[in-house]
Every structure is written in C-alpha cells, then in structure tokens.
Design an enzyme around this catalytic site. Sequence first.
Site, PDB file in Angstrom:
ATOM      1  N   GLU A 142       0.672  -1.471   0.059  1.00  0.00           N
ATOM      2  CA  GLU A 142       0.284  -0.225   0.348  1.00  0.00           C
ATOM      3  C   GLU A 142       1.146   1.227   0.023  1.00  0.00           C
ATOM      4  O   GLU A 142       0.523   2.626  -1.145  1.00  0.00           O
ATOM      5  CB  GLU A 142      -0.784   0.384   1.408  1.00  0.00           C
ATOM      6  N   ILE A 166      -2.084   7.479   1.446  1.00  0.00           N
ATOM      7  CA  ILE A 166      -3.223   7.208   0.782  1.00  0.00           C
ATOM      8  C   ILE A 166      -3.760   6.115   0.440  1.00  0.00           C
ATOM      9  O   ILE A 166      -3.487   5.131   0.059  1.00  0.00           O
ATOM     10  CB  ILE A 166      -3.141   8.293  -0.207  1.00  0.00           C
ATOM     11  N   LYS A 199       4.247   4.855 -10.328  1.00  0.00           N
ATOM     12  CA  LYS A 199       2.970   4.252  -9.609  1.00  0.00           C
ATOM     13  C   LYS A 199       1.581   4.463 -10.633  1.00  0.00           C
ATOM     14  O   LYS A 199       0.883   3.533 -10.171  1.00  0.00           O
ATOM     15  CB  LYS A 199       2.749   5.259  -8.858  1.00  0.00           C
TER      16      LYS A 199
END
Lengths: 430, 430
Positions: free
Chosen positions: A131, A138, A207
């Site tokens: 994560e 977030i 990402k």
Amino acid sequence: MMRTRPLKVALLGCGVVGSEVARIMTTHADDLAARIGAPVELAGVAVRRPDRVREGIDPALVTTDATALVKRGDIDVVVEVIGGIEPARTLITTAMEHGASVVSANKALLAQDGPALHAVAAGQGRDLYYEAAVAGAIPLIRPLRESLAGDKVNRVLGIVNGTTNFILDAMDSTGAGYQEALDEATALGYAEADPTADVEGFDAAAKAAILAGIAFHTRVRLDDVHREGMTEVTAADFASAKEMGCTIKLLAICERAADGASVTARVHPAMIPLSHPLANVRGAYNAVFVEAEAAGQLMFYGPGAGGAPTASAVLGDLVAVCRNRLGGGRGPGESAYAALPVSPMGEVVTRYHISLDVADKPGVLAQVATVFAEHGVSIDTVRQSGKDGEASLVVVTHRASDAALGGTVEALRKLDTVRGVASIMRVEGE
Amino acid sequence: MMRTRPLKVALLGCGVVGSEVARIMTTHADDLAARIGAPVELAGVAVRRPDRVREGIDPALVTTDATALVKRGDIDVVVEVIGGIEPARTLITTAMEHGASVVSANKALLAQDGPALHAVAAGQGRDLYYEAAVAGAIPLIRPLRESLAGDKVNRVLGIVNGTTNFILDAMDSTGAGYQEALDEATALGYAEADPTADVEGFDAAAKAAILAGIAFHTRVRLDDVHREGMTEVTAADFASAKEMGCTIKLLAICERAADGASVTARVHPAMIPLSHPLANVRGAYNAVFVEAEAAGQLMFYGPGAGGAPTASAVLGDLVAVCRNRLGGGRGPGESAYAALPVSPMGEVVTRYHISLDVADKPGVLAQVATVFAEHGVSIDTVRQSGKDGEASLVVVTHRASDAALGGTVEALRKLDTVRGVASIMRVEGE
C-alpha cells in the site's frame, strides 16, 4: 484470546520511513497486538550504517547482514523500506522463500518486477502487500483491489508525486518559473538534491504502472507507461492555463479505451479545469480520482509521502499480513486475468492546448486551420494576439488521438509562417 | 485453477440496490468469477412483491419466503439490502446460524445491533461485511478498519448524507430557504416523501455510530451520538456563514478527546471554512475527512447513495467474503478492545457562532461580554449592526465546551437587553 508467541518482524532499512515504523511498533505495541490478535516484535533491523544512533531501537537488533536476517527462518514478516531494485528484490524473494510474508513500500521494484514477486509469493503461499508504494498514507491499493473488486474501473487520474505538485502549485500561486520553484522546493526539503526521478516523471510512472495493473487486472510494464516530465512547464503555460480557467498538474492517467478492449497508462503535465477537485490539491499532497462503472467518481486524498504517513500505510499492511498468518488466509495476490493489450500513446484520445508563434500576416490562421483539418483534428477555439509583426495563436482542440496531434504539430512546424511551437499541453479532467 | 462448484448467493430485497446487485452479478459474472476464483451464482431472491417484473432475474429464483431461503443450508453468502431493523436482523442472524456469511447495506441495523451481529458472526466463524452501510460507494469502512489498522485515528469528520447535502448546497448557491430547497430535492428524487430520517439527522447518526466504533475500536451506541437535524438552518445563517468565509454542512463528527481517554460522536449542522475540502462537496455527494496520528489528513469522496454506487460497495464485499470462504480465512470482525468511554455532548469542545437580537442602547455589549466571561467562554470576534432601535450582535467564540456554551446562552436569554437568540451554530474544520 491473545496468542502468546509474538509475530516476528524484520525491518530492512531504517531511514525516514523505517525509523517511524520502528517507533510506532514500540509506542503502539498494545494497540497493534489487540488488532492483530498477537503481539508483534521487532526481531531485527538491517541497515547500511550500524554506527548511526537510532533512538528507541535496541542496538542488539541492528545488523548490516540483511541476507542473514531474511534467511533466519523464524521471521514472520519482512518490512522492506530500502527502496530501489537491488538488493531489495533479492532480499524480498529470499524472505518469501524462507517463509516470511512481505510488506514493501518500494514502487520502483513493484512496477518493474511485480509479476515475478507475486509469483514467488503465490508459490510460497505468502503475502506481498505494498500500500505504501503508491500515494503514501492514502488508502488506494486496498480500495482498488478489494473495495472495487465487484466493479469495473474505467479510469484512474491522479496526482501521485508530491514534489512536482509542490513545484507546480508554487508556480501557479506565485508566478515563479520552474527553476525558481524547484529551488524553493529543494530548500524546504520537498525536492531531493537530484530531483530527476520526480520532475522527469519516473516516480509517477512507476505508480501509474502499479495502479493500472491493479485497476485493469492486466500486467502493465513500466515501459508501457508513456512518460513526460514537467521541467519544460513555463510561467507562460500557467498564464495560458489561467485564461482557460485551468491550472497545470503532473497527472498519472490510466484509462480503459471506450470499447473496453485495451488500456493506456501515461504521465505528463496537463491542464485541468479549476472546477475539478484535483485542481485544488495543494502543496505536496496527493489525490487520486477513480472512475468506476457502478461506483461513479471517487476521490482519495492525503499526504503522498513523508516518514509518518508512509509508515501508516506500512503498518496497515503489517496488521493485515499478521492477521492472515494467524488466521491461515492470504490476501489477494496478483490479478492479471483480464490481460488487456496496453496501447501506445499514439492511441490515447484527449484534448490539446497548442501555442504557436506565427508571422503576423493575412492567411496564417487559414493555413494553420487547414493543417489541423488535414490531420482530422477538430479545433474547438482559437485565440490570436499580435504584436510587432509577430503573433501568437492558441489553439484548443476537440478530442483527438495523440498520433493525429503529433502529425499535426509536425506539419505545423514545416509551415513558413509558423516560427515556432511554444507549447503543447494536454487538457484533462473535463 | 477455477473451482467448478459455484458459490451460492441469496439476495434479500430487490429494490433499487438489490436489482443492481443482481444485474451486475449477471453481466459481470466472468469478472467476478476470475476475481473470486470460483463462479458466483444467484441462488434465490427474497422479495415482498413477487408479481413485480424483475428484468434479468429468473422468476424461478424469486420467493417471498426469506426465512426459508436463508435456512436452505447451501447458501454461501446472504446479501441483505432490505434495510430497517426487522426482519433484517432475524434473517441475518438465521443466515449466519445456517452457515452463510453476510453482506449488508443496513446502517440502521448495524448501528443498533452491530455488536450482537458480530458476536453471532464470530461464534459461527462467518464474515459480516457492510461497506455499503456508510457513504455508499466510497471505500471507507475497509480503509478505516484495514488500511489504518496500524495507525491511531483521532477524528472523523464527514458529510455522510446526500439528501441534506443537496438541500444545504441548494440553499447556499441559490439563497433559498429550507422548505424551498427541500421541495426541490423531493421533486428531483433526492429526498424521500418523508424526509425525517435524513433532515433530522437519524441517518447520519447511524453512520456516525458505525464510523466511531470502527475508528476508535470502541462500541458506540446510537444513543451515544448527539443528533441535531438541519431543518432550522435559515437563509440568514448562510448569509452569516458567508460573512465569515464559511458555508454550512450537516456534519458527522467522531473525535477522540485531547487526552485520548474518551471519544465523542455527534451530528449537527456546522459552519465550515470555504477553504476546507468538505466545503466544496456539492449536491448529493458524500465526503469524509479522517485525521490519523501518522497518516495525517485523508479524505474520501464519492457518491453516497444510489442503486449502482451502493451495489458497487456490496459487490466489493461479496468478492471479499467469497474469497474468504474459498481461502478459509475470515475478515476482521468487531474490534472494540479499546472500550473508551463515550462522553456526552456537554464535553465536546468546539467554536460557536451566536447571533443575538439585542436592544440598541449603550452597555449591551458589555453585559453580553460579561456573561460569556462568567461562563469561561472566550470571545474571538464580535460584530454589531443596528437599525431602528434594534441591533444584532454576532459573537464568534474561541474553543469552549458545549456545556459552557449552553450555560452562556441560557444566561444570555435572561438578560433584559437580549430580545432573542437568533441562531447558534458550531464552527468546525479550522
């Protein structure tokens, strides 16, 4: 029903994030134990410089031999916060082969070798959670992978790099140029001494690859992500954006094609309307918009980096992985069953804002408009302003493919009356 | 490695949400099967009116005997989208006792009987998931329970009712009064014929109880939630808010006390600065701010209601529960180990905006200021405006306890020079 044997955690790396993970594991040990159902114990910390003082960490736990640590065999979870490809990749692989589950914050590694690492995790029956690799604190990977598991994600549009958002926000609010805003970001600690990974979009591209893979259940390689940095964004671009009621953000955009049969992933600066929630994301904050068929438009907002926020995400994963070890289950692994083709940038369809320096004489607009028409790019608005025999033309197009736009610009450059293409910027979020 | 025996799902209720759940289960069957690792099959649909035509649902699956359906014994997951306390509670309990896991969208039931239902789930070794119960499609319960499991949540501040946000947004943007805005919301289908549950804050209070319980690992009963509706918010309140650079939202606020030793939960209209991200949440959208010790400030935004968005949340839970059944694990159950005391409203500390109608004569301000001082409530700003022998005083306080403010207002009402207390509104999000 607290189990007495503690779960053993090995920490690889003890920098900004690692030291915060260790601190929270100590100060919040009771909470973590209650939430997991067993205590967690820091069993070893691998570092490069063992002589550095690390407050709150028992010096007996510190080692420079990360390989020996992950091979110990009694480690339940390895937390990898070293970053970079090697030695992280080998250590994570070795850890899983020796029975540990892994929590990582390593976006570069996951973007490059996610499938291989997931294969090791699946083969060994271990968890691989990350994560913290995207958008810091977030919650994003878990919502995409689990909360939206019954939905069809069509688009992920986000600000996933805090450094560049800080720079662009400063340019927007102060009128500063790129270099000036970068210097400020460096002075304030928002940009690294070598800011290449951030300002050239490498960080955001990693990402984007991770997010696209999860969102579309399709392997998206780092090479599949079209990447443009933001070093060429100028104060003039911001002025143009303002005239259009827009600002400029470095966006990571993962999209499913209209026919659903392919996907694209890209990172580039883009104009975005001030009315769009992403336009109001300030400073080093991150935010990600997700559009799903049934859920509609969702947004996730928060700090995208920093020791404590990243540690929060790491520890959330740590709790999940520990619970899985106790309960005998495993979290979701790689989901790439959809295996959709990833289309090149030329097939991406969006709008464009193009500034041209042109000769200030009759017929120029007609020439330019003809070039757009010949390439099938429909013009939405044109704004012309002239001074001293020179003029500038700002053309905003309707939706067109990147290939068509590229051909248009190439042809425009060949016109005698076009002295230069001052800027080309995509317009998103409308 | 697809398992061939399908997982059987029973659907209780086939209204706006249920029919959308059934539709997606059919149209996206292949995706769901790939994500779960086994096909899911709709094995029965319990409805009240079996004669109504339900497109895409095999009439042979429809039954009015919900009890028989949940007792069948071959049902893997029961999806409850009936709403209300009974018969939902008995059906869910019976379903778990007969071996099924449960996915529910029932905020009223979870707020009232969550602990008892979780106890049944734990006793039977079943899952009880209810992401759809709070804020529709927005992933919120899973991020709070799992992503932030390693963090300490200090505050949850959110717009969790779309109907009231639609009404307040309309009042703000058009200057309409409450009744006019409610009528518009009703005409457009955003408010029900009887809007009591929404406008009096019952719906938001149920969600606040659920969120506070998860955020603070503490049982928070519906009765613990201080609740004020928004029917008395006036156009004049919005005018006052604008002068302060604020707007008015109906907020659900769950807070940990500064000393960490107790928590509070409340629902009421409040002024919030226009610079706060929640101020820009328009129409029927929901958004929830979460402040955690390590993560910092996070926000989750999206559609808070509607058939498809709610179905998205239900199906995300369905995939998770099915995965758990196949993998042999269980998701997180109730976590109430912290067992913090829930303080009454009097102990809540916040700022206040108070409008007083006063006599327009010398010494009034001194009298009023003295009353505030006597009750230990510190004044931040005072604005006085007079006309025709009458005057109004607007007092904005520094942070004070609700009890101290209540005592202040009581004493103000007794002053001869105070003709009336026009409005009292809390100020949040600063």
